[in-house]
Design a protein around this motif. Structure first.
Motif, PDB file in Angstrom:
ATOM      1  N   ILE A 401      44.727  44.945  75.498  1.00 31.91           N
ATOM      2  CA  ILE A 401      46.165  45.144  75.283  1.00 31.91           C
ATOM      3  C   ILE A 401      46.493  45.529  73.849  1.00 31.91           C
ATOM      4  N   PHE A 402      45.704  45.040  72.868  1.00 33.03           N
ATOM      5  CA  PHE A 402      46.039  45.288  71.467  1.00 33.03           C
ATOM      6  C   PHE A 402      45.962  46.763  71.083  1.00 33.03           C
ATOM      7  N   PRO A 403      44.952  47.540  71.536  1.00 35.05           N
ATOM      8  CA  PRO A 403      44.932  48.961  71.168  1.00 35.05           C
ATOM      9  C   PRO A 403      46.193  49.716  71.568  1.00 35.05           C
ATOM     10  N   LEU A 404      46.863  49.257  72.629  1.00 38.77           N
ATOM     11  CA  LEU A 404      48.103  49.913  73.022  1.00 38.77           C
ATOM     12  C   LEU A 404      49.217  49.651  72.010  1.00 38.77           C
ATOM     13  N   TYR A 405      49.254  48.441  71.468  1.00 36.11           N
ATOM     14  CA  TYR A 405      50.291  48.094  70.493  1.00 36.11           C
ATOM     15  C   TYR A 405      49.904  48.476  69.062  1.00 36.11           C
ATOM     16  N   SER A 406      48.631  48.789  68.850  1.00 34.62           N
ATOM     17  CA  SER A 406      48.225  49.174  67.494  1.00 34.62           C
ATOM     18  C   SER A 406      48.908  50.471  67.052  1.00 34.62           C
ATOM     19  N   LEU A 407      49.316  51.304  68.006  1.00 34.89           N
ATOM     20  CA  LEU A 407      50.061  52.520  67.673  1.00 34.89           C
ATOM     21  C   LEU A 407      51.323  52.174  66.882  1.00 34.89           C
ATOM     22  N   SER A 457      59.390  47.403  64.408  1.00 31.54           N
ATOM     23  CA  SER A 457      58.477  46.258  64.461  1.00 31.54           C
ATOM     24  C   SER A 457      59.016  45.163  65.376  1.00 31.54           C
ATOM     25  N   VAL A 458      60.332  44.976  65.385  1.00 34.49           N
ATOM     26  CA  VAL A 458      60.927  43.977  66.279  1.00 34.49           C
ATOM     27  C   VAL A 458      60.685  44.369  67.729  1.00 34.49           C
ATOM     28  N   LEU A 459      60.888  45.649  68.063  1.00 33.28           N
ATOM     29  CA  LEU A 459      60.652  46.106  69.437  1.00 33.28           C
ATOM     30  C   LEU A 459      59.197  45.893  69.852  1.00 33.28           C
ATOM     31  N   ALA A 460      58.257  46.287  68.970  1.00 37.33           N
ATOM     32  CA  ALA A 460      56.832  46.186  69.305  1.00 37.33           C
ATOM     33  C   ALA A 460      56.400  44.731  69.448  1.00 37.33           C
ATOM     34  N   LEU A 461      56.812  43.872  68.516  1.00 36.81           N
ATOM     35  CA  LEU A 461      56.413  42.467  68.583  1.00 36.81           C
ATOM     36  C   LEU A 461      57.048  41.757  69.775  1.00 36.81           C
ATOM     37  N   ALA A 462      58.280  42.111  70.078  1.00 35.05           N
ATOM     38  CA  ALA A 462      58.929  41.515  71.253  1.00 35.05           C
ATOM     39  C   ALA A 462      58.196  41.923  72.529  1.00 35.05           C
ATOM     40  N   GLY A 463      57.781  43.187  72.608  1.00 28.17           N
ATOM     41  CA  GLY A 463      57.023  43.627  73.772  1.00 28.17           C
ATOM     42  C   GLY A 463      55.674  42.934  73.873  1.00 28.17           C
ATOM     43  N   PHE A 464      54.991  42.787  72.728  1.00 31.70           N
ATOM     44  CA  PHE A 464      53.686  42.122  72.733  1.00 31.70           C
ATOM     45  C   PHE A 464      53.824  40.654  73.146  1.00 31.70           C
ATOM     46  N   LEU A 465      54.846  39.968  72.628  1.00 30.98           N
ATOM     47  CA  LEU A 465      55.076  38.576  73.004  1.00 30.98           C
ATOM     48  C   LEU A 465      55.417  38.456  74.480  1.00 30.98           C
ATOM     49  N   ALA A 466      56.192  39.412  75.000  1.00 28.76           N
ATOM     50  CA  ALA A 466      56.530  39.393  76.428  1.00 28.76           C
ATOM     51  C   ALA A 466      55.273  39.541  77.274  1.00 28.76           C
ATOM     52  N   LYS A 481      52.387  44.167  87.481  1.00 27.43           N
ATOM     53  CA  LYS A 481      52.459  45.625  87.359  1.00 27.43           C
ATOM     54  C   LYS A 481      53.620  46.063  86.480  1.00 27.43           C
ATOM     55  N   VAL A 482      54.692  45.278  86.544  1.00 27.07           N
ATOM     56  CA  VAL A 482      55.861  45.621  85.733  1.00 27.07           C
ATOM     57  C   VAL A 482      55.594  45.314  84.259  1.00 27.07           C
ATOM     58  N   THR A 483      55.000  44.167  83.989  1.00 24.36           N
ATOM     59  CA  THR A 483      54.757  43.769  82.597  1.00 24.36           C
ATOM     60  C   THR A 483      53.759  44.687  81.908  1.00 24.36           C
ATOM     61  N   GLU A 484      52.815  45.243  82.684  1.00 19.92           N
ATOM     62  CA  GLU A 484      51.841  46.139  82.077  1.00 19.92           C
ATOM     63  C   GLU A 484      52.441  47.486  81.704  1.00 19.92           C
ATOM     64  N   LEU A 485      53.667  47.742  82.156  1.00 17.44           N
ATOM     65  CA  LEU A 485      54.351  48.968  81.774  1.00 17.44           C
ATOM     66  C   LEU A 485      55.172  48.802  80.496  1.00 17.44           C
ATOM     67  N   VAL A 486      55.168  47.600  79.928  1.00 13.82           N
ATOM     68  CA  VAL A 486      55.967  47.353  78.724  1.00 13.82           C
ATOM     69  C   VAL A 486      55.551  48.267  77.565  1.00 13.82           C
ATOM     70  N   TYR A 561      46.573  50.641  85.929  1.00  9.83           N
ATOM     71  CA  TYR A 561      46.710  50.199  84.544  1.00  9.83           C
ATOM     72  C   TYR A 561      46.749  48.683  84.446  1.00  9.83           C
ATOM     73  N   SER A 562      45.871  48.019  85.194  1.00 10.22           N
ATOM     74  CA  SER A 562      45.798  46.566  85.129  1.00 10.22           C
ATOM     75  C   SER A 562      44.607  46.194  84.244  1.00 10.22           C
ATOM     76  N   ARG A 563      44.837  46.244  82.910  1.00 11.74           N
ATOM     77  CA  ARG A 563      43.806  45.921  81.930  1.00 11.74           C
ATOM     78  C   ARG A 563      42.538  46.744  82.195  1.00 11.74           C
ATOM     79  N   ARG A 564      42.669  48.080  82.165  1.00  7.02           N
ATOM     80  CA  ARG A 564      41.596  48.992  82.546  1.00  7.02           C
ATOM     81  C   ARG A 564      41.027  49.781  81.366  1.00  7.02           C
ATOM     82  N   GLN A 565      41.086  49.272  80.182  1.00 10.53           N
ATOM     83  CA  GLN A 565      40.574  50.034  79.056  1.00 10.53           C
ATOM     84  C   GLN A 565      39.081  50.330  79.217  1.00 10.53           C
TER      85      GLN A 565
END
Length: 764
Positions: A401-407, A457-466, A481-486, A561-565
């Motif tokens: 999940i982290f590589p997605l938020y590293s952007l 940063s607030v948007l990204a951190l809020a999404g990561f926490l969610a 499935k919905v949460t993985e689309l965050v 896209y269920s944790r498929r990196q």
């Protein structure tokens, strides 16, 4: 605010050395005051001296105030000013101080010598600039003549030369017969008449048909005019490759007319801005001379101000009124012909208001900063409560999940570094709006950029926490499935805001960024400007961000896209793109350098292209090394990367920053430095070298746990962004100093028309 501070604040940064040295003259006055205080300790300080002057010198003051003639005689006994003529008609002033044999008189002699130097310098600079704008005015007049004729031809395509004499539209001149002696004589032509918009040309032409039979045919100008092909678009660039000439024949269509009007409109706005700054330059320097002479009188109790200011007022900068006349005429022309006589709209374009600093920006910046800290603390506590980093499954989840938020991490960090650069550029009076070509009144300050970065940063951190909260709760598994689309939703939201056409969230700045990005991606089809290659250089430090974008495409493009990196890494095409995509920014810069090499014929652009080519080769060899995992490829990767690092480091410090000058008065730096502490430059050079070497870590293939490898890559990528932020400050400082050295305070605006007979006249 004291005048000295106001004087410094309102200087044109690129003309700083051309202004009167107000502080230097004040230092000499301080020496005079200190000398008088040592000789006469009873003399009060300068702050109170002017209140007690009448008690100190009663006889002198009473004698001076007895009559204007006596006062003039006494002043003439203090200074005697000679007017000399050198270099043709240039005036130079030389002041003789008649009290130089008095004790301390040598300091006052030095004061007036310095004062004369400053007056001569200011006069010479101002006269050169007035002559420059006079030549530019003449060129704009010729351009306006061509625009008038083109408007008539487009409005009435079938009009012939004879009927055009009867239908002669008129245009207001930049210089009329009443003021030709100020800005140069020019014979009347079609450009000396009043310009009529295309929409009303037919009606006006019919109205004037019977009154202009003897006028000169304005359409004859079009026989000597072509359209300048500045290769500003991909199509014009491609056409230019197969043509020797950079000029096109007129096609007399409305699209051509619209482009010509827009170019000339921009040229008039820039010309007006130049005139406005010259007028302000004159006003500030005249005020500085008046202020310094008042300070001289207060310090020495000598009456010399009126005599010297009379000379200043009669000098070229004090007596000329060309700029004022040109300002009025440019306003009239622009308002009548480019805004349909709407003065409010015209003046808004000519004099855009500076962006006001709003308290709401400061408030929301602080609010989002607090939210960012709170969300970081919440994420840390959540990770500790779930013990994710202590479990194999938890580390795999973070790894996916982290590589997605590293952007967002890389983007926010880059924006914060840019905000810091803006702050220091402004602090050290680096004219970044002019260098980047921002439209006046629309440029963002560091507060606005900081607000955007903290909001993101607030948007990204809020999404990561969610994601952490919902993915790890058994009760919310049905929403998996919905949460993985965050993450995808956040990227979509950012893109929607970026491309939003409505006038919200700094639309002009967003569109400026989009336009520069598009020009970078289309290299080498667009001419390369500083903002284009500066942005491309920034993109070279976002290697991991580009890889994150590829990951998004793979992660969500699979449909599972269920944790498929890990599934992404099983695809050979993805692995290839994962590494090759990193060379795209370097390839774009390589193409930009090739374009500049072809246009400027300067070999330094060729060497710069080789620098980026060496980096591309290093990345490709490293990619092959990681795919083949052979010792020979590893050695080649190390060698190529080392060569690229040495090449890039040398270029950063010597070429981009202009440092390590062997014969500089500042050892191993350069002659001009904006930062007063020289150690800052040394620290920056050392940091650049170390952070460049850190990039070698990405070349070496250590056998680490995937989670630890991801952590190292993230840290090194963040360090590269920080290095780029440091590079940006000193790169723009060097660019600013180059502009200062050439007194270059205005951008070069391409004109729409080319007079084909100009070169013929030169040959004759």
């Amino acid at each position: 605010m004291k005048f000295g501070e106001e004087f410094k604040k309102h200087k044109v940064p690129e003309w700083t050395e051309a202004y009167m040295d107000y502080n230097g003259l004040k230092r000499i006055l301080r020496e005079i005051r200190q000398h008088k205080q040592k000789k006469h300790p009873e003399i009060p300080s300068r702050a109170s001296q002017h209140r007690t002057t009448s008690n100190m010198f009663p006889s002198e003051l009473s004698h001076q105030s007895s009559s204007p003639h006596n006062q003039r005689d006494i002043e003439d006994q203090v200074i005697d000013i000679n007017t000399l003529h050198r270099d043709g008609s240039r005036q130079y002033f030389e002041t003789n101080f008649l009290k130089q044999f008095e004790e301390g008189g040598e300091i006052e002699v030095m004061f007036f010598r310095k004062l004369d130097e400053e007056l001569n310098k200011v006069n010479s600079f101002y006269k050169d600039k007035v002559e420059e704008v006079t030549r530019e005015e003449s060129e704009l007049s010729k351009q306006m003549d061509a625009l008038i004729a083109l408007r008539i031809k487009v409005a009435q395509p079938n009009v012939d030369g004879a009927s055009s004499k009867r239908q002669n539209a008129s245009a207001m001149p930049l210089t009329g017969p009443d003021d030709g002696h100020h800005v140069g004589h020019r014979q009347h032509s079609a450009g000396d008449l009043e310009i009529i918009p295309v929409s009303s040309c037919s009606r006006e032409c019919r109205k004037e048909a019977n009154s202009n039979d003897n006028k000169e045919d304005p359409l004859e100008i079009l026989d000597h005019v072509k359209i300048n092909n500045t290769l500003e678009s991909p199509i014009s660039t491609i056409k230019g490759v197969f043509k020797d000439s950079k000029e096109d024949e007129l096609s007399f269509n409305r699209e051509e007319l619209k482009k010509a009007e827009e170019k000339l409109r921009v040229a008039f706005i820039e010309f007006y801005h130049k005139l406005h700054l010259l007028k302000h330059y004159s006003f500030m320097n005249l005020s500085a001379f008046s202020k310094i002479m008042k300070k001289y009188e207060k310090t020495t109790s000598r009456r010399a101000s009126r005599s010297y200011m009379k000379i200043v007022d009669n000098s070229y900068i004090g007596n000329s009124d060309e700029i004022t006349g040109l300002l009025e005429k440019v306003e009239a022309i622009f308002i009548k012909n480019f805004t349909n006589s709407n003065r409010k709209k015209g003046m808004k374009s000519l004099r855009p208001k500076a962006r006001e600093e709003k308290h709401t920006v400061t408030f929301f910046s602080g609010f989002f900063s607090g939210c960012t800290i709170a969300l970081l603390v919440a994420i840390i506590l959540r990770l500790e409560s779930l013990k994710l980093l202590n479990k194999k499954e938890g580390m795999q989840y973070i790894q996916s999940i982290f590589p997605l938020y590293s952007l967002f991490l890389y983007t926010v960090l880059h924006m914060l570094m840019y905000a810091a650069d803006l702050y220091f550029w402004r602090k050290y009076q680096i004219n970044y709006p002019f260098i980047f070509g921002f439209k006046r009144g629309t440029e963002l300050g560091y507060r606005e950029v900081f607000l955007l970065s903290t909001g993101l940063s607030v948007l990204a951190l809020a999404g990561f926490l969610a994601n952490l909260h919902l993915d790890m709760q058994s009760s919310t598994q049905k929403y998996k499935k919905v949460t993985e689309l965050v993450p995808l939703g956040l990227v979509t939201l950012v893109l929607v805001i970026t491309f939003c056409p409505f006038n919200i969230i700094y639309r002009s700045s967003r569109f400026f960024f989009i336009r520069c990005t598009f020009r970078c991606l289309c290299a080498p089809l667009y001419p390369v400007t500083l903002q284009d290659f500066f942005l491309a250089d920034q993109l070279t430090s976002q290697m991991q961000a580009f890889r994150s974008l590829v990951l998004y495409i793979c992660y969500y493009g699979l449909g599972e896209y269920s944790r498929r990196q890990n599934k992404c890494h099983s695809h050979g095409v993805y692995n290839t793109l994962y590494y090759v995509v990193a060379i795209i920014p370097f390839w774009l810069r390589f193409l930009q350098c090739i374009r500049r090499l072809c246009e400027d014929k300067d070999k330094i652009h060729g060497f710069n292209a080789l620098k980026y080519l060496s980096t591309i080769v290093a990345v490709l060899i490293r990619t092959a090394s990681e795919l083949k995992r052979q010792t020979s490829w590893m050695v080649l990767a190390l060698v190529s990367s080392a060569i690229a690092i040495i090449f890039n480091t040398y270029w950063d410090i010597v070429v981009d920053w202009g440092l390590l000058r062997m014969h500089s008065k500042n050892i191993y730096l350069r002659d001009r430095l904006l930062v007063s502490h020289k150690s800052i430059y040394v620290v920056a050079m050392v940091a650049n070298i170390l952070l460049r070497i850190a990039w070698m870590q990405l070349v070496l293939e250590f056998k680490l746990h995937p989670f630890h490898k991801m952590t190292i890559i993230t840290i090194i990528s963040c360090l590269e962004i920080i290095r780029r932020g440091i590079w940006s400050f000193f790169r723009l400082e060097n660019e600013h100093l180059n502009n200062v050295g050439k007194y270059r305070a205005f951008k070069s605006v391409p004109l729409p028309f080319y007079y084909s007979d100009d070169d013929d006249n030169k040959d004759d």
